[in-house]
Write an enzyme that holds these catalytic residues in place. Structure first.
Site, PDB file in Angstrom:
ATOM      1  N   TYR A 155       0.906  -1.270  -0.008  1.00  0.00           N
ATOM      2  CA  TYR A 155      -0.010  -0.044  -0.068  1.00  0.00           C
ATOM      3  C   TYR A 155       0.949   1.124  -0.032  1.00  0.00           C
ATOM      4  CZ  TYR A 155      -4.253   2.348   0.855  1.00  0.00           C
ATOM      5  OH  TYR A 155      -5.425   3.275   0.933  1.00  0.00           O
ATOM      6  N   LYS A 162      -3.217   8.282   3.093  1.00  0.00           N
ATOM      7  CA  LYS A 162      -4.556   8.067   3.996  1.00  0.00           C
ATOM      8  C   LYS A 162      -4.213   8.705   5.259  1.00  0.00           C
ATOM      9  CE  LYS A 162      -7.184   6.045   0.809  1.00  0.00           C
ATOM     10  NZ  LYS A 162      -8.430   7.077   0.224  1.00  0.00           N
TER      11      LYS A 162
HETATM   12  P1  NAD Z   1     -12.741   3.428  -7.664  1.00  0.00           P
HETATM   13  O1  NAD Z   1     -11.677   3.155  -8.809  1.00  0.00           O
HETATM   14  O2  NAD Z   1     -14.139   2.689  -8.058  1.00  0.00           O
HETATM   15  O3  NAD Z   1     -12.746   4.638  -7.389  1.00  0.00           O
HETATM   16  C1  NAD Z   1     -11.758   5.702  -7.329  1.00  0.00           C
HETATM   17  C2  NAD Z   1     -12.060   6.940  -7.986  1.00  0.00           C
HETATM   18  O4  NAD Z   1     -11.263   8.062  -7.872  1.00  0.00           O
HETATM   19  C3  NAD Z   1     -12.537   6.689  -9.532  1.00  0.00           C
HETATM   20  O5  NAD Z   1     -13.999   7.156  -9.717  1.00  0.00           O
HETATM   21  C4  NAD Z   1     -11.457   7.687 -10.269  1.00  0.00           C
HETATM   22  O6  NAD Z   1     -11.880   8.213 -11.285  1.00  0.00           O
HETATM   23  C5  NAD Z   1     -11.280   8.684  -9.176  1.00  0.00           C
HETATM   24  N1  NAD Z   1     -10.160   9.382  -9.282  1.00  0.00           N
HETATM   25  C6  NAD Z   1      -8.670   9.199  -9.394  1.00  0.00           C
HETATM   26  N2  NAD Z   1      -7.933  10.181  -9.956  1.00  0.00           N
HETATM   27  C7  NAD Z   1      -8.941  11.199 -10.106  1.00  0.00           C
HETATM   28  C8  NAD Z   1      -8.682  12.505 -10.349  1.00  0.00           C
HETATM   29  N3  NAD Z   1      -7.172  13.139 -10.635  1.00  0.00           N
HETATM   30  N4  NAD Z   1      -9.827  13.571 -10.516  1.00  0.00           N
HETATM   31  C9  NAD Z   1     -10.896  12.831 -10.079  1.00  0.00           C
HETATM   32  N5  NAD Z   1     -11.104  11.667  -9.803  1.00  0.00           N
HETATM   33  C10 NAD Z   1     -10.264  10.801  -9.522  1.00  0.00           C
HETATM   34  O7  NAD Z   1     -12.253   2.340  -6.567  1.00  0.00           O
HETATM   35  P2  NAD Z   1     -12.830   2.693  -4.872  1.00  0.00           P
HETATM   36  O8  NAD Z   1     -12.348   1.394  -4.354  1.00  0.00           O
HETATM   37  O9  NAD Z   1     -14.358   2.856  -4.958  1.00  0.00           O
HETATM   38  O10 NAD Z   1     -12.197   3.679  -4.392  1.00  0.00           O
HETATM   39  C11 NAD Z   1     -12.936   4.992  -3.743  1.00  0.00           C
HETATM   40  C12 NAD Z   1     -12.362   5.477  -2.384  1.00  0.00           C
HETATM   41  O11 NAD Z   1     -12.409   4.265  -1.491  1.00  0.00           O
HETATM   42  C13 NAD Z   1     -10.853   5.710  -2.444  1.00  0.00           C
HETATM   43  O12 NAD Z   1     -10.607   6.836  -1.646  1.00  0.00           O
HETATM   44  C14 NAD Z   1     -10.241   4.371  -2.029  1.00  0.00           C
HETATM   45  O13 NAD Z   1      -8.560   4.669  -1.477  1.00  0.00           O
HETATM   46  C15 NAD Z   1     -11.138   4.344  -0.840  1.00  0.00           C
HETATM   47  N6  NAD Z   1     -10.911   2.700  -0.193  1.00  0.00           N
HETATM   48  C16 NAD Z   1     -11.229   1.502  -1.102  1.00  0.00           C
HETATM   49  C17 NAD Z   1     -11.073   0.237  -0.640  1.00  0.00           C
HETATM   50  C18 NAD Z   1     -11.190  -0.848  -1.503  1.00  0.00           C
HETATM   51  O14 NAD Z   1     -10.605  -1.705  -0.813  1.00  0.00           O
HETATM   52  N7  NAD Z   1     -11.683  -0.571  -2.861  1.00  0.00           N
HETATM   53  C19 NAD Z   1     -10.909   0.354   0.677  1.00  0.00           C
HETATM   54  C20 NAD Z   1     -10.827   1.306   1.745  1.00  0.00           C
HETATM   55  C21 NAD Z   1     -11.097   2.806   0.963  1.00  0.00           C
HETATM   56  O1  0WE Z   2      -6.846   2.822  -1.701  1.00  0.00           O
HETATM   57  C1  0WE Z   2      -6.816   1.840  -2.096  1.00  0.00           C
HETATM   58  C2  0WE Z   2      -6.322   1.727  -3.591  1.00  0.00           C
HETATM   59  C3  0WE Z   2      -6.181   3.229  -4.162  1.00  0.00           C
HETATM   60  C4  0WE Z   2      -5.468   3.144  -5.510  1.00  0.00           C
HETATM   61  C5  0WE Z   2      -5.435   2.142  -6.337  1.00  0.00           C
HETATM   62  C6  0WE Z   2      -4.755   2.310  -7.501  1.00  0.00           C
HETATM   63  C7  0WE Z   2      -4.551   1.101  -8.546  1.00  0.00           C
HETATM   64  C8  0WE Z   2      -4.265   1.900 -10.064  1.00  0.00           C
HETATM   65  C9  0WE Z   2      -4.546   4.187  -5.796  1.00  0.00           C
HETATM   66  N1  0WE Z   2      -3.962   4.216  -6.777  1.00  0.00           N
HETATM   67  C10 0WE Z   2      -4.088   3.348  -7.571  1.00  0.00           C
HETATM   68  N2  0WE Z   2      -3.091   3.390  -9.011  1.00  0.00           N
HETATM   69  C11 0WE Z   2      -3.400   2.523 -10.043  1.00  0.00           C
HETATM   70  O2  0WE Z   2      -2.544   2.724 -11.114  1.00  0.00           O
HETATM   71  N3  0WE Z   2      -7.346   0.737  -1.764  1.00  0.00           N
HETATM   72  C12 0WE Z   2      -7.600   0.616  -0.078  1.00  0.00           C
HETATM   73  C13 0WE Z   2      -7.166  -0.501  -1.999  1.00  0.00           C
HETATM   74  C14 0WE Z   2      -5.968  -1.312  -1.876  1.00  0.00           C
HETATM   75  O3  0WE Z   2      -5.090  -1.029  -2.360  1.00  0.00           O
HETATM   76  C15 0WE Z   2      -3.829  -1.879  -1.838  1.00  0.00           C
HETATM   77  C16 0WE Z   2      -4.669  -2.641  -0.720  1.00  0.00           C
HETATM   78  C17 0WE Z   2      -6.020  -2.546  -0.838  1.00  0.00           C
HETATM   79  C18 0WE Z   2      -6.970  -2.870   0.276  1.00  0.00           C
HETATM   80  C19 0WE Z   2      -2.593  -2.030  -2.310  1.00  0.00           C
HETATM   81  C20 0WE Z   2      -1.904  -2.869  -1.421  1.00  0.00           C
HETATM   82  C21 0WE Z   2      -2.615  -3.770  -0.584  1.00  0.00           C
HETATM   83  C22 0WE Z   2      -3.691  -3.819  -0.171  1.00  0.00           C
END
Ligand code: NAD
Ligand code: 0WE
Length: 269
Positions: A155, A162
């Site tokens: 991560y 974060k």
């Molecule tokens: P997702 O890919 O559906 O959403 C991420 C969004 O960020 C996308 O819509 C992307 O277009 C947007 N984004 C990236 N760069 C951008 C920019 N320059 N301008 C505007 N928008 C931009 O994935 P998700 O998992 O739904 O992620 C949403 C949030 O939840 C993130 O903050 C992520 O860190 C957080 N999160 C995700 C998880 C997980 O496991 N999926 C867990 C905890 C927190």
């Molecule tokens: O916040 C996240 C992921 C956010 C994210 C994902 C990508 C993938 C594609 C940010 N930047 C990028 N850039 C890219 O090019 N999570 C909480 C999901 C996540 O990411 C991990 C996790 C988990 C859970 C990365 C390593 C280990 C666990």
């Protein structure tokens, strides 16, 4: 009466139907909210527009959160479309893919800058404009992850982003409290979304958390319901909080022994 009857707000970070932002949108729509969406780029338009239409959204606009001009433009359009808003959802994160693996010590200056800009500063930038549209107060919500607090291999710089995001939630909560605006975060467990599936080792993480957490993995609907609470008037005076929606993973100090490999002297205990 519906929890969000007569309420309207903006959602940042909808990419597709797997997005956490979509789980939140559906929960809010079910409670009668009027939703405006902004998406990151032209390529997402064809994904986001039909989703927005399915929840009767009157507002779908592009906005790259790295550009102050784009954000100003988006809020000018939101102001003319909505007048005022009641809530804002920030569900945006990004780090260059080469930073989500390898050694944290090798994080580049540019990778660090981009991760912090998109994943953390954008909340501050959006909150500042949202305040102008919330004359009677409101509620702002962002999404975080446990990697902010404890090391999660791979991560890397996103964990640092974060941590800064969670601190920003507290400083914004202090600052905007006097405007009756609440600012909170949800710390979600791993969920298979576009952002998550682009990450090496994500499947293993998801499986591990599912095994260790008292209530297993979470989904977008779980996050949606918690988000609806925090954005609603049921959460009055809850501000600066990080609410775990993680199946209880964060309380665990060690996994169930039944899940662990036997050690050198497995006959004992
Ligand atoms: P997702 O890919 O559906 O959403 C991420 C969004 O960020 C996308 O819509 C992307 O277009 C947007 N984004 C990236 N760069 C951008 C920019 N320059 N301008 C505007 N928008 C931009 O994935 P998700 O998992 O739904 O992620 C949403 C949030 O939840 C993130 O903050 C992520 O860190 C957080 N999160 C995700 C998880 C997980 O496991 N999926 C867990 C905890 C927190
Ligand atoms: O916040 C996240 C992921 C956010 C994210 C994902 C990508 C993938 C594609 C940010 N930047 C990028 N850039 C890219 O090019 N999570 C909480 C999901 C996540 O990411 C991990 C996790 C988990 C859970 C990365 C390593 C280990 C666990």
């Amino acid at each position: 009466m519906a929890l969000f009857a007569g309420k309207k707000g903006l959602i940042f970070g909808l990419a597709n139907k797997n997005s956490i932002a979509w789980g939140i949108s559906q929960a809010l729509h079910q409670e009668g909210a009027v939703l405006g969406f902004s998406y990151a780029g032209e390529i997402l338009k064809k994904r986001v527009e039909p989703l927005a239409a399915s929840v009767d959204s009157p507002f779908v606009e592009e906005c790259d959160v790295t550009s102050d001009e784009a954000i100003d433009d988006l809020f000018a359009r939101a102001a003319s479309s909505f007048g005022t808003i009641d809530f804002l959802v920030h569900s945006v994160a990004f780090a260059p893919s080469e930073e989500l693996g390898g050694r944290f010590v090798d994080t580049s200056r540019e990778g660090f800058r981009i991760a912090l800009d998109i994943s953390c500063y954008s909340l501050v930038a959006l909150a500042r404009r949202a305040r102008q549209l919330m004359p009677e107060g409101g509620s702002i919500l962002t999404m975080t992850y446990y990697g902010a607090e404890k090391v999660t291999p791979n991560y890397n710089v996103m964990g640092v982003a974060k941590a800064a995001l969670e601190a920003s939630v507290r400083y914004l909560a202090w600052d905007l409290g006097k405007d009756r605006i609440r600012v909170n975060a949800i710390s979600a467990g791993p969920i298979k979304t576009l952002a998550a599936s682009g990450v090496s080792g994500f499947r293993k993480s998801l499986h591990y958390v599912g095994q260790v957490a008292p209530m297993g993995n979470v989904d977008q609907e779980d996050v949606g319901h918690a988000a609806s609470f925090l954005l609603s008037d049921h959460a009055t005076h809850i501000t600066g909080a990080v609410l775990y929606v993680d199946g209880g993973y964060n309380i665990m100090g060690a996994p169930d022994p039944a899940l662990m490999e036997a050690g050198p002297s497995s006959s004992e205990a």
